[in-house]
Scaffold this active site. Structure first.
Site, mmCIF file in Angstrom:
data_model
loop_
_atom_site.group_PDB
_atom_site.id
_atom_site.type_symbol
_atom_site.label_atom_id
_atom_site.label_comp_id
_atom_site.label_asym_id
_atom_site.label_seq_id
_atom_site.Cartn_x
_atom_site.Cartn_y
_atom_site.Cartn_z
ATOM 1 N N TRP A 13 0.824 -1.217 -0.148
ATOM 2 C CA TRP A 13 -0.033 -0.008 -0.042
ATOM 3 C C TRP A 13 1.010 1.408 -0.168
ATOM 4 O O TRP A 13 0.662 2.138 -0.882
ATOM 5 C CB TRP A 13 -0.774 -0.075 1.334
ATOM 6 C CG TRP A 13 -1.806 1.206 1.108
ATOM 7 C CD1 TRP A 13 -3.069 1.438 0.591
ATOM 8 C CD2 TRP A 13 -1.630 2.467 1.936
ATOM 9 N NE1 TRP A 13 -3.789 2.463 0.995
ATOM 10 C CE2 TRP A 13 -2.782 3.186 1.566
ATOM 11 C CE3 TRP A 13 -0.653 2.757 2.719
ATOM 12 C CZ2 TRP A 13 -3.081 4.584 2.197
ATOM 13 C CZ3 TRP A 13 -0.726 4.221 3.165
ATOM 14 C CH2 TRP A 13 -1.944 5.039 2.914
ATOM 15 N N GLY A 52 -5.884 -2.989 -2.681
ATOM 16 C CA GLY A 52 -6.299 -3.606 -1.519
ATOM 17 C C GLY A 52 -6.528 -2.613 -0.394
ATOM 18 O O GLY A 52 -6.930 -2.991 0.825
ATOM 19 N N ASP A 53 -6.681 -1.390 -0.804
ATOM 20 C CA ASP A 53 -7.044 -0.105 0.206
ATOM 21 C C ASP A 53 -8.406 -0.352 0.628
ATOM 22 O O ASP A 53 -9.290 -0.515 -0.424
ATOM 23 C CB ASP A 53 -6.829 1.207 -0.381
ATOM 24 C CG ASP A 53 -6.905 2.376 0.464
ATOM 25 O OD1 ASP A 53 -6.161 2.544 1.278
ATOM 26 O OD2 ASP A 53 -8.148 2.725 0.354
ATOM 27 N N LEU A 54 -8.579 -0.333 1.779
ATOM 28 C CA LEU A 54 -9.920 -0.265 2.267
ATOM 29 C C LEU A 54 -11.023 0.698 1.490
ATOM 30 O O LEU A 54 -12.018 0.481 1.386
ATOM 31 C CB LEU A 54 -9.961 -0.233 3.652
ATOM 32 C CG LEU A 54 -11.646 -0.437 4.424
ATOM 33 C CD1 LEU A 54 -12.095 -1.821 4.274
ATOM 34 C CD2 LEU A 54 -11.549 -0.243 5.964
ATOM 35 N N GLY A 55 -10.388 1.854 1.448
ATOM 36 C CA GLY A 55 -11.163 3.019 1.015
ATOM 37 C C GLY A 55 -11.451 2.828 -0.768
ATOM 38 O O GLY A 55 -12.754 2.765 -0.851
#
Length: 219
Positions: free
Chosen positions: A143, A162-165
Site C-alpha cells: 500500500w 487492497g486499500d479499504l477505501g
C-alpha cells in the site's frame, strides 16, 4: 497546467468513460479531478514522504502529524537519512517512535545511504522495479509503495487495490452486496488500464459523499 496537460487529462477521462460505463457514471457524478492537482498534496521530498508514511502506520492522523513534526525538528537542516542513521535509540524514543518504527526508519536510512534504495533514480525504473525496491524496506508494504508511486512519482497506471477505501468506493459504485476483495478490485479495474491512477483519484473523491468509517492505515 499547460494546454497539452489539459488535453492529456481529458483524453484519460474519455478513455475511462469509454472503457467502463459504471465508472463513467461515477466520474459524471463528481467534480472533475485533475490528477496533477490531486497529487500535489505530496509536497515532501521522497525520503521524507516515506518516513512520514512509516510514522503514520496504525496510529491516528493527529498523533502521526505530531510525531512526524518532532522528527522533522530533530532532523533540522541535516540530511534526513544521515540524521536518522546517527540517532540514538533514546533520541528516537523521545520523538515518540516505537521500536518497530525506529527500526523501519533506520532501514530506510541505511538503504538510502548504501544505494540499495536509489530514491533519485526511481523515476527511471518501471513500476514493478520501483515497487520492489520500496517494499524491500522494513515497514513499507504494498500500500505504501503504491501510494508513493501514485503521489510522489505520479505514475499513470497505479491502483492500490487492497486499500479499504478503494474497495469501499468500488462496492458503492458497482452496487455490490459485500465489499470486494483485492483480487475482485483488480479484475474490475483491468478495463481502466492504462489510466488506473486517475480512476483511483476519482474513487477516493467519491468517498467524500459516503459516511466515513474509522480505519487504520495499512502498510
Amino acid at each position: 497546467m499547460t494546454g497539452d496537460d489539459t488535453a492529456r487529462s481529458q483524453a484519460s477521462v474519455d478513455a475511462l468513460r469509454a472503457a467502463d460505463a459504471t465508472l463513467a457514471r461515477l466520474i459524471d457524478s463528481l467534480d472533475p479531478v485533475d490528477f496533477a492537482t490531486w497529487r500535489a498534496r505530496w509536497s515532501l521530498d521522497p525520503f521524507s514522504s516515506l518516513a512520514r508514511a512509516i510514522v503514520g502506520q496504525q496510529i491516528a492522523t493527529r498523533a502521526a502529524a505530531a510525531i512526524f513534526g518532532r522528527l522533522q525538528a530533530f532532523i533540522g537542516d541535516r540530511d534526513p537519512a544521515s540524521a536518522i542513521a546517527a540517532a540514538s535509540d533514546a533520541e528516537l524514543r523521545q520523538i515518540g517512535l516505537s521500536g518497530n518504527k525506529a527500526a523501519s526508519l533506520r532501514d530506510l536510512a541505511a538503504r538510502t545511504l548504501d544505494g540499495r534504495l536509489q530514491l533519485d533514480r526511481l523515476e527511471d525504473l518501471t513500476d514493478a522495479e520501483a515497487h520492489e525496491q520500496l517494499t524491500a524496506v522494513r515497514g513499507i508494504g504494498s500500500w505504501t509503495a503504491d501510494m508513493f508511486l501514485l503521489g510522489q512519482l505520479g505514475r499513470p497506471d497505479i491502483l492500490p487495490a487492497g486499500d479499504l477505501g478503494i474497495r469501499r468506493a468500488v462496492q458503492q459504485a458497482y452496487g455490490l452486496e459485500t465489499m470486494p476483495s483485492e483480487g475482485e478490485v483488480r479484475r474490475i479495474s483491468a478495463a481502466w488500464r492504462p489510466n488506473r491512477s486517475l480512476a483511483t483519484a476519482y474513487l477516493y473523491s467519491s468517498l467524500r459523499s459516503l459516511v466515513p468509517e474509522p480505519r487504520r492505515r495499512p502498510r
